[in-house]
Design a protein around this motif. Structure first.
Motif, PDB file in Angstrom:
ATOM      1  N   LEU A   1     -40.879  15.147  65.380  1.00 43.82           N
ATOM      2  CA  LEU A   1     -40.888  16.253  66.340  1.00 43.82           C
ATOM      3  C   LEU A   1     -39.455  16.666  66.690  1.00 43.82           C
ATOM      4  N   TYR A   2     -38.556  15.690  66.830  1.00 44.25           N
ATOM      5  CA  TYR A   2     -37.149  16.007  67.129  1.00 44.25           C
ATOM      6  C   TYR A   2     -36.535  16.829  65.994  1.00 44.25           C
ATOM      7  N   LEU A   3     -36.866  16.479  64.749  1.00 43.08           N
ATOM      8  CA  LEU A   3     -36.380  17.276  63.620  1.00 43.08           C
ATOM      9  C   LEU A   3     -36.921  18.703  63.693  1.00 43.08           C
TER      10      LEU A   3
ATOM     11  N   ARG B   1     -50.073   1.509  66.259  1.00 43.16           N
ATOM     12  CA  ARG B   1     -50.155   2.816  66.920  1.00 43.16           C
ATOM     13  C   ARG B   1     -48.826   3.209  67.566  1.00 43.16           C
ATOM     14  N   ASP B   2     -48.158   2.244  68.237  1.00 45.29           N
ATOM     15  CA  ASP B   2     -46.898   2.546  68.923  1.00 45.29           C
ATOM     16  C   ASP B   2     -45.803   2.918  67.933  1.00 45.29           C
ATOM     17  N   LYS B   3     -45.735   2.198  66.803  1.00 44.20           N
ATOM     18  CA  LYS B   3     -44.727   2.529  65.787  1.00 44.20           C
ATOM     19  C   LYS B   3     -44.977   3.917  65.208  1.00 44.20           C
ATOM     20  N   ARG B   4     -46.252   4.228  64.997  1.00 46.77           N
ATOM     21  CA  ARG B   4     -46.601   5.564  64.482  1.00 46.77           C
ATOM     22  C   ARG B   4     -46.142   6.653  65.440  1.00 46.77           C
ATOM     23  N   LEU B   5     -46.327   6.412  66.727  1.00 46.23           N
ATOM     24  CA  LEU B   5     -45.937   7.403  67.736  1.00 46.23           C
ATOM     25  C   LEU B   5     -44.423   7.607  67.737  1.00 46.23           C
ATOM     26  N   LYS B   6     -43.667   6.515  67.585  1.00 56.57           N
ATOM     27  CA  LYS B   6     -42.204   6.637  67.550  1.00 56.57           C
ATOM     28  C   LYS B   6     -41.763   7.472  66.348  1.00 56.57           C
ATOM     29  N   VAL B   7     -42.367   7.244  65.205  1.00 52.33           N
ATOM     30  CA  VAL B   7     -42.035   8.028  64.005  1.00 52.33           C
ATOM     31  C   VAL B   7     -42.413   9.491  64.203  1.00 52.33           C
TER      32      VAL B   7
ATOM     33  N   ARG C   1     -35.363  12.470  71.017  1.00 45.93           N
ATOM     34  CA  ARG C   1     -34.008  12.306  70.469  1.00 45.93           C
ATOM     35  C   ARG C   1     -33.647  10.835  70.315  1.00 45.93           C
ATOM     36  N   ASP C   2     -33.955  10.029  71.317  1.00 45.34           N
ATOM     37  CA  ASP C   2     -33.596   8.600  71.281  1.00 45.34           C
ATOM     38  C   ASP C   2     -34.294   7.884  70.133  1.00 45.34           C
ATOM     39  N   TYR C   3     -35.598   8.144  69.929  1.00 43.60           N
ATOM     40  CA  TYR C   3     -36.337   7.487  68.843  1.00 43.60           C
ATOM     41  C   TYR C   3     -35.785   7.906  67.485  1.00 43.60           C
ATOM     42  N   PHE C   4     -35.422   9.194  67.365  1.00 39.99           N
ATOM     43  CA  PHE C   4     -34.864   9.660  66.101  1.00 39.99           C
ATOM     44  C   PHE C   4     -33.526   8.983  65.819  1.00 39.99           C
ATOM     45  N   GLU C   5     -32.635   8.989  66.803  1.00 38.82           N
ATOM     46  CA  GLU C   5     -31.290   8.446  66.587  1.00 38.82           C
ATOM     47  C   GLU C   5     -31.340   6.942  66.331  1.00 38.82           C
ATOM     48  N   GLU C   6     -32.239   6.256  67.000  1.00 35.80           N
ATOM     49  CA  GLU C   6     -32.387   4.815  66.781  1.00 35.80           C
ATOM     50  C   GLU C   6     -32.766   4.533  65.324  1.00 35.80           C
TER      51      GLU C   6
ATOM     52  N   LEU D   1     -48.445  15.399  68.015  1.00 31.49           N
ATOM     53  CA  LEU D   1     -48.934  15.924  66.732  1.00 31.49           C
ATOM     54  C   LEU D   1     -49.113  17.440  66.781  1.00 31.49           C
ATOM     55  N   LEU D   2     -49.747  17.927  67.851  1.00 27.63           N
ATOM     56  CA  LEU D   2     -50.002  19.371  67.965  1.00 27.63           C
ATOM     57  C   LEU D   2     -48.701  20.151  68.119  1.00 27.63           C
ATOM     58  N   SER D   3     -47.725  19.567  68.808  1.00 32.98           N
ATOM     59  CA  SER D   3     -46.429  20.248  68.972  1.00 32.98           C
ATOM     60  C   SER D   3     -45.734  20.422  67.628  1.00 32.98           C
ATOM     61  N   ILE D   4     -45.735  19.376  66.799  1.00 32.47           N
ATOM     62  CA  ILE D   4     -45.106  19.484  65.461  1.00 32.47           C
ATOM     63  C   ILE D   4     -45.829  20.548  64.640  1.00 32.47           C
ATOM     64  N   MET D   5     -47.155  20.511  64.653  1.00 34.16           N
ATOM     65  CA  MET D   5     -47.931  21.462  63.845  1.00 34.16           C
ATOM     66  C   MET D   5     -47.713  22.893  64.332  1.00 34.16           C
ATOM     67  N   TYR D   6     -47.641  23.065  65.653  1.00 36.13           N
ATOM     68  CA  TYR D   6     -47.416  24.407  66.194  1.00 36.13           C
ATOM     69  C   TYR D   6     -46.042  24.920  65.776  1.00 36.13           C
ATOM     70  N   LEU D   7     -45.009  24.076  65.891  1.00 34.01           N
ATOM     71  CA  LEU D   7     -43.663  24.488  65.490  1.00 34.01           C
ATOM     72  C   LEU D   7     -43.632  24.868  64.014  1.00 34.01           C
TER      73      LEU D   7
END
Length: 784
Positions: free
Chosen positions: A87-89, A76-82, A36-41, A157-163
């Motif tokens: 995932l929050y969406l 890599r870190d920026k990619r993870l934040k995105v 949530r924090d990364y998305f809102e930022e 990544l797997l969590s987004i794909m599973y959802l």
């Protein structure tokens, strides 16, 4: 203790909220706030003063497109934040929702939006990069203890794909037309070889084998297995779709329709009371001695009268259907044990209704299943009858009845009325014809179904995939002992810092047990789906997977799984409701105490554990059906007492598959076993389908059938290899190809040469031609 009837609805999956919550471990709970924090930022820096749910469709699309561009950065870190923002969406922007239903609604809306914008393809490329990340793999191999932190990128990544897969897979009545179109497109995309020439499921299978070979111990196996199961369920179809495909397949082969809908019949069955164990019988006997009554010797006959009164097969029974269902509740309960009668003080309370009466199939009174007879059963019956009455046989002729007495004519007529020809028998017959006449019949037209595509991709490494799944099943089974060389399946549940308080330890213990249960659920459902779809696609595809399972000790593994207190396993309370998604992100978190964790939820049973048990029993049935040598394995491994204990679970579907397994080995267990287990025998008679000339209860042909495991399996393997060679070997017709004998034609053909040959052909001529002395005299002499 008498276990209650379980109000369990067997299906492809549990409810959507449960299936979504099981992708997360309880130790991942702090990451919800991080997403949530990364998305809102990021969201506030681009859209000021508005919330996500207030944006229009076009604005939402524009923002998702911006996230998609940001996924391609090299940092890599920026990619993870995105990825966390995406995932929050997919999780339903829960901070802007007030109820669980709102979260599910916005999750569904956002997932279809993400798919429409091409997020899944981008995630797939990132997943492939993470799988091939040798640096992460080598560092994980060297670490003494692996935790959640080692698999952060993969888990996101797997969590987004599973959802995405689970949400799009589920069809609802209020779906928009564009969503339905997207669902079909996604289904086709996942089942087609679009990802490096192979379907998406094969990539996940590769992850499983890589993990089990200890090359990537940081892979989050629970998420991989859940995603693999749901992908196969989505692309190939569940139990309802399988039934429809079976009906269509029979129509295509001009076979008569199925005698009944097996799903409806099974759902209408009632659970039976379990037979008493040896200890219970001893206790009842001791209590009976204290309060012995004078009419004790007449009890046994009375019990038989009770059974006759409850006989559901009498045609003159005038009771209505509901009363008949109450009275003839079960075959095991119907024959009252004489030791039970003196200790029954009051009847147990009536069980609650399992489901509304409208869902029950309107079955005629009597047996739930129509009897079946195979063609070879009729042939065997006629062969024995002709030998007895005429003195010779007529091979496979089932029409000529000359010289046989009238009762035999009636018997053959009855057998033919119930003759059942399966799709598998037709496929075997067709395969024999293709093997005998390869040139005449030509090549077979094979439909490119998702099942066919997956089988073709799995074939080269099939044994590795099967062994890897069984290794994981063994590691997750509650009966398995932890060994130093066993694979660590807890990499995606153990936190970086181990618990220091009793409460934290209890919470982690529940999380670990829940984690193992979910892995067993995913593997059992995955294997069952694979077996059922392959059997429908082609019997030999099913047989090769079955044989790999048998050779990898799947039969003793499943029996070992059931060799526990199965009632405790089914009623286990390894879940914390307040920590389940989406409840944990919408509601205020109450204070957890040791007492609340011990109490668990109020559910009568654990859905996933009962689901897993039924799946494993069905797999065992599929492996042993019509296989004499494998049935003998059940006998050798002493499965009867283990299976009999499983009958204590009062759930009709589970009891049906246990009784099927007991039925096929009854004739080999001896007369004494049958005599002392008459309640179980009665239940088999009432609940399992009858084969009209199957003497399962008597065992007349034991001496005539020696157990030669190796010969049976080798003959089956030979048929499978012939099938695979004919259907998938591209060089199979090399010996039938025409040969060009014309010298000019052969010399005139263009030959593809490698690129470097053009640069070095002069050296090649010098070395291979000019510098080699040719003995012309020798050539001339040989020519003479």
């Amino acid at each position: 203790m008498e276990s209650p009837n379980l109000e369990f609805e067997y299906g492809d999956t549990d409810s959507l909220t449960t299936e979504l919550s099981e992708i997360y471990s309880y130790t991942e709970e702090p990451e919800f706030a991080l997403n949530r924090d990364y998305f809102e930022e990021d969201f506030r820096s681009h859209v000021r003063g508005r919330r996500w749910i207030e944006l229009g469709q076009e604005q939402q699309k524009a923002y998702v497109m911006r996230l998609l561009d940001a996924l391609e950065v090299t940092d890599r870190d920026k990619r993870l934040k995105v990825a966390r923002a995406i995932l929050y969406l997919a999780q339903g922007v829960f901070d802007e929702c007030d109820t669980d239903a709102d979260v599910i609604h916005w999750s569904r809306h956002n997932v279809f939006l993400l798919y429409d914008m091409g997020i899944f393809t981008a995630l797939l490329e990132l997943l492939s990069m993470e799988i091939d990340n040798n640096q992460a793999c080598s560092s994980a191999v060297r670490k003494p203890a692996i935790s959640l932190a080692d698999s952060t990128e993969l888990r996101v990544l797997l969590s987004i794909m599973y959802l995405m897969v689970e949400t799009i897979r589920l069809q609802t009545e209020d779906d928009r037309p564009e969503w339905r179109t997207a669902r079909e497109a996604f289904k086709t995309e996942l089942g087609s070889p679009l990802y490096n020439g192979e379907p998406f499921s094969l990539l996940l299978f590769t992850m499983v084998t890589k993990f089990c070979s200890m090359n990537a111990p940081h892979f989050p196996m629970k998420k991989v297995l859940l995603l693999l199961w749901k992908t196969i369920l989505f692309t190939m179809g569940g139990f309802e779709e399988l039934q429809e495909m079976k009906v269509r397949g029979r129509e295509r082969l001009s076979l008569p329709p199925l005698p009944e809908d097996s799903i409806k019949v099974v759902r209408s069955m009632r659970a039976a009371s379990p037979p008493a164990s040896a200890m219970e019988l001893i206790e009842q006997q001791q209590q009976a001695k204290r309060g012995r009554r004078s009419r004790r010797p007449l009890v046994k006959q009375d019990s038989l009268d009770t059974y006759n009164e409850r006989d559901p097969f009498k045609n003159d029974d005038a009771r209505d259907e509901e009363e008949d269902g109450e009275e003839a509740d079960s075959g095991i309960e119907a024959e009252v044990d004489p030791l039970d009668r003196d200790v029954i003080i009051q009847p147990p309370p009536p069980p609650p209704p399992l489901r509304p009466p409208t869902e029950r199939a309107s079955l005629p009174k009597g047996l739930p299943w129509a009897p079946k007879v195979r063609e070879k059963d009729i042939e065997y019956f006629l062969e024995t009858s002709r030998n007895k009455f005429i003195g010779f046989t007529l091979g496979n002729d089932t029409e000529t009845l000359v010289g046989l007495p009238r009762p035999i004519h009636e018997s053959v007529k009855t057998l033919k009325q119930h003759k059942y020809v399966s799709i598998a028998e037709m496929q075997i017959k067709r395969e024999e014809e293709l093997q005998q006449c390869p040139m005449t019949l030509g090549e077979e037209d094979v439909d490119e179904t998702p099942t066919e595509i997956l089988y073709l991709g799995m074939l080269p490494n099939l044994s590795q995939y099967v062994i890897a799944l069984l290794k994981l099943l063994l590691a997750a089974a509650p009966t398995s002992k932890t060994k130093t060389d066993s694979i660590n399946i807890l990499a995606d549940v153990l936190p970086e810092e181990m618990p220091i308080t009793v409460l934290q330890s209890m919470k982690l213990g529940i999380d670990v047990n829940r984690h193992k249960e979910i892995i067993v659920k995913a593997i059992s459902a995955l294997l069952l789906l694979l077996l059922k779809h392959l059997k429908l696609n082609h019997i030999y595809q099913f047989e090769i997977v079955s044989q790999h399972l048998v050779f990898a000790n799947c039969i003793p593994l499943i029996l070992k799984f059931f060799n526990q207190n199965i009632l405790s396993y089914i009623s286990a309370k390894n879940s914390i409701c307040v920590l389940d998604f989406p409840h944990c992100v919408v509601h205020e978190m109450p204070e957890l105490t040791a007492e609340s964790l011990e109490a668990g939820d109020r559910n009568q049973f654990c859905w996933r554990n009962l689901f897993s048990c039924i799946n494993l029993l069905r797999i065992l049935n599929k492996l042993t059906k019509w296989k004499h040598s494998r049935t003998m394995m059940l006998v050798v491994f002493k499965s009867a007492p283990i299976l009999k204990r499983a009958l204590k679970v009062k759930q009709a579907i589970m009891q049906l598959y246990v009784l099927k397994l007991l039925k096929i080995q009854t004739k080999y267990l001896g007369r004494q076993w049958r005599k002392s287990n008459m309640k179980t025998m009665s239940a088999i008679y009432q609940k399992v389908r009858h084969r009209l000339n199957d003497d399962w209860a008597y065992g007349n042909d034991i001496d005539a059938r020696p157990w030669d495991f190796q010969a049976e399996e080798c003959a089956l393997r030979e048929s499978i290899e012939k099938f695979n060679s004919r259907r998938y070997d591209k060089n199979q017709n090399g010996e039938f190809a025409p040969v060009d004998n014309c010298l000019q034609s052969v010399l005139g053909q263009r030959v593809e040469l490698p690129e470097d040959f053009h640069y070095s052909y002069e050296m090649w001529l010098e070395r291979e031609v000019f510098s080699q002395p040719i003995q012309w005299e020798g050539l001339l002499q040989q020519a003479r």
